[in-house]
Design an enzyme around this catalytic site. Structure first.
Site, mmCIF file in Angstrom:
data_model
loop_
_atom_site.group_PDB
_atom_site.id
_atom_site.type_symbol
_atom_site.label_atom_id
_atom_site.label_comp_id
_atom_site.label_asym_id
_atom_site.label_seq_id
_atom_site.Cartn_x
_atom_site.Cartn_y
_atom_site.Cartn_z
ATOM 1 N N GLU A 86 11.706 2.437 14.549
ATOM 2 C CA GLU A 86 10.841 3.539 14.103
ATOM 3 C C GLU A 86 9.585 3.535 14.956
ATOM 4 O O GLU A 86 9.463 2.732 15.890
ATOM 5 C CB GLU A 86 10.533 3.397 12.604
ATOM 6 C CG GLU A 86 9.906 2.066 12.241
ATOM 7 C CD GLU A 86 9.763 1.836 10.743
ATOM 8 O OE1 GLU A 86 9.631 2.799 9.978
ATOM 9 O OE2 GLU A 86 9.742 0.646 10.357
ATOM 10 N N LEU B 18 10.853 1.176 7.395
ATOM 11 C CA LEU B 18 10.285 1.632 6.128
ATOM 12 C C LEU B 18 11.075 2.855 5.657
ATOM 13 O O LEU B 18 11.401 3.732 6.464
ATOM 14 C CB LEU B 18 8.812 2.007 6.306
ATOM 15 C CG LEU B 18 8.149 2.356 4.974
ATOM 16 C CD1 LEU B 18 7.924 1.095 4.136
ATOM 17 C CD2 LEU B 18 6.844 3.083 5.173
ATOM 18 N N TYR C 135 0.825 -1.197 0.000
ATOM 19 C CA TYR C 135 0.000 0.000 0.000
ATOM 20 C C TYR C 135 0.862 1.250 0.000
ATOM 21 O O TYR C 135 2.074 1.196 0.224
ATOM 22 C CB TYR C 135 -0.963 0.003 1.196
ATOM 23 C CG TYR C 135 -0.348 0.329 2.544
ATOM 24 C CD1 TYR C 135 0.475 -0.574 3.204
ATOM 25 C CD2 TYR C 135 -0.602 1.550 3.172
ATOM 26 C CE1 TYR C 135 1.017 -0.272 4.446
ATOM 27 C CE2 TYR C 135 -0.067 1.852 4.413
ATOM 28 C CZ TYR C 135 0.745 0.940 5.046
ATOM 29 O OH TYR C 135 1.290 1.241 6.273
ATOM 30 N N LYS D 296 6.405 -1.982 1.958
ATOM 31 C CA LYS D 296 5.222 -1.401 2.615
ATOM 32 C C LYS D 296 4.023 -2.342 2.440
ATOM 33 O O LYS D 296 3.145 -2.106 1.602
ATOM 34 C CB LYS D 296 4.947 -0.004 2.053
ATOM 35 C CG LYS D 296 4.035 0.839 2.950
ATOM 36 C CD LYS D 296 4.099 2.296 2.569
ATOM 37 C CE LYS D 296 3.098 3.164 3.284
ATOM 38 N NZ LYS D 296 3.235 3.216 4.730
HETATM 39 N N1 PDD Z 1 2.786 5.017 7.387
HETATM 40 N N2 PDD Z 1 7.438 3.809 9.027
HETATM 41 C C1 PDD Z 1 6.304 3.098 9.024
HETATM 42 C C2 PDD Z 1 6.285 1.791 9.713
HETATM 43 C C3 PDD Z 1 5.158 3.603 8.378
HETATM 44 O O1 PDD Z 1 4.026 2.877 8.373
HETATM 45 C C4 PDD Z 1 5.215 4.857 7.745
HETATM 46 C C5 PDD Z 1 4.046 5.467 7.027
HETATM 47 C C6 PDD Z 1 6.437 5.575 7.786
HETATM 48 C C7 PDD Z 1 6.600 6.913 7.122
HETATM 49 O O2 PDD Z 1 6.628 6.776 5.716
HETATM 50 P P1 PDD Z 1 6.136 7.964 4.777
HETATM 51 O O3 PDD Z 1 6.925 9.159 5.162
HETATM 52 O O4 PDD Z 1 6.453 7.490 3.410
HETATM 53 O O5 PDD Z 1 4.656 8.143 5.042
HETATM 54 C C8 PDD Z 1 7.516 5.004 8.422
HETATM 55 C C9 PDD Z 1 1.610 5.495 6.697
HETATM 56 C C10 PDD Z 1 1.417 6.972 6.790
HETATM 57 C C11 PDD Z 1 0.404 4.683 7.136
HETATM 58 O O6 PDD Z 1 0.586 3.487 7.276
HETATM 59 O O7 PDD Z 1 -0.684 5.234 7.301
#
Ligand code: PDD
Length: 288
Positions: free
Chosen positions: A183, A208, A36, A151
């Protein structure tokens, strides 16, 4: 369809959300065999869409999943959903599963069509209550699988971690592996040392590869901040001047305490505020 229903996109069709259905044989449903992306919408436009597409392609490749359609077609669907649902601020969720096949641990044949689902969520981002207040986090062991760089929709543990945080009155959890922070449950984690360095874990299969992380680190460097991509412990975070997270939906949000212990003076710090401002100026400024 009721007046409050969104229009969603499900496997080639636009429909009211109550009519958006996927098969019980969807591999995303049975095996979390789906990836996703979450792209932020500000003023009806998409923030860093190209960055999200680069990571999407990488996730597909790593899982040997077929590319469902061109980035231009995916962009067109994003734009139509934003327009049809009148989304000013919020996000678009896009999921691509390996498609429908009778339950079997082996992947289905390569010509199984992937299933693409998208929907919008309208919510404040620029003035989000949590960004204004700052976050309380707890630390928890990182018990996710070993390919967090992909992801996938395999989000049960992050969801459990967030609930565990909420149960003790906190907003989120920072996950810890072998003594070092990986994280947050759905965001990248950072500290700002007392001498002003921005520290965040380096890229690997442990975290991620955040699209917001990449942009914020680039902008921070341009603004003259010193960056250190390395692991840090909760103890070091508690000694830091500031702590913060980044993600597509939180942008840069300050972390005020960990496990009930204040970081710095327990207020939103100047580096977090400045990074948020720069991100809003540059990334939001360049939205499409
Ligand atoms: N999540 N780390 C994890 C585990 C995440 O699920 C996300 C983002 C990030 C940040 O990635 P980005 O900057 O590309 O959004 C880091 C999204 C927002 C979600 O699952 O809703």
């Amino acid at each position: 369809m009721t007046a409050s229903e969104r229009i969603v996109y499900v496997d080639g069709h636009y429909c009211p959300e109550s009519e958006g259905k996927v098969s019980i044989f969807d591999r995303g449903y049975l095996f979390a065999d789906a990836i996703y992306e979450v792209t932020c919408v500000i003023g009806g436009k998409l923030v860093d869409f190209d960055g999200h597409m680069v990571r999407l392609q990488r996730s597909l490749k790593e899982l040997d999943m077929p590319v469902p359609m061109s980035n231009e077609d995916l962009l067109a669907i994003h734009r139509k959903l934003v327009a049809d649902n009148n989304v000013d601020e919020g996000l678009i969720y896009m999921q691509i599963s390996r498609g429908n096949a009778d339950r079997d641990f082996n992947f289905p044949s390569k010509d199984t069509p992937p299933v693409v689902v998208m929907f919008t969520q309208a919510r404040p981002v620029l003035e989000s209550p949590l960004a204004k207040r700052g976050l309380k986090v707890i630390s928890l062991p990182d018990m996710r699988w070993g390919r967090r760089d992909i992801k996938t929709v395999q989000l049960l543990y992050p969801s459990m971690a967030k609930n565990a945080a909420n149960e003790v009155g906190a907003d989120d959890a920072w996950l810890v592996q072998d003594g070092f922070v990986t994280e947050a449950s759905s965001a990248n984690a950072y500290i700002v040392t007392t001498d002003g360095k921005i520290v965040t874990r380096s890229l690997s299969t442990d975290i991620l590869h955040g699209i917001t992380r990449a942009a914020v680190l680039r902008f921070a460097q341009e603004a003259g901040y010193v960056l250190e991509e390395r692991s840090f412990t909760i103890a070091e975070a508690l000694e830091a001047q500031e702590a913060l997270i980044t993600s597509a939906t939180s942008f840069v949000t300050s972390v005020l305490s960990i496990d009930g212990q204040m970081i710095g003076d327990g207020k939103i710090g100047p580096v977090s505020s400045r990074l948020r401002e720069i991100y809003i100026d540059k990334a939001v400024g360049a939205r499409i």
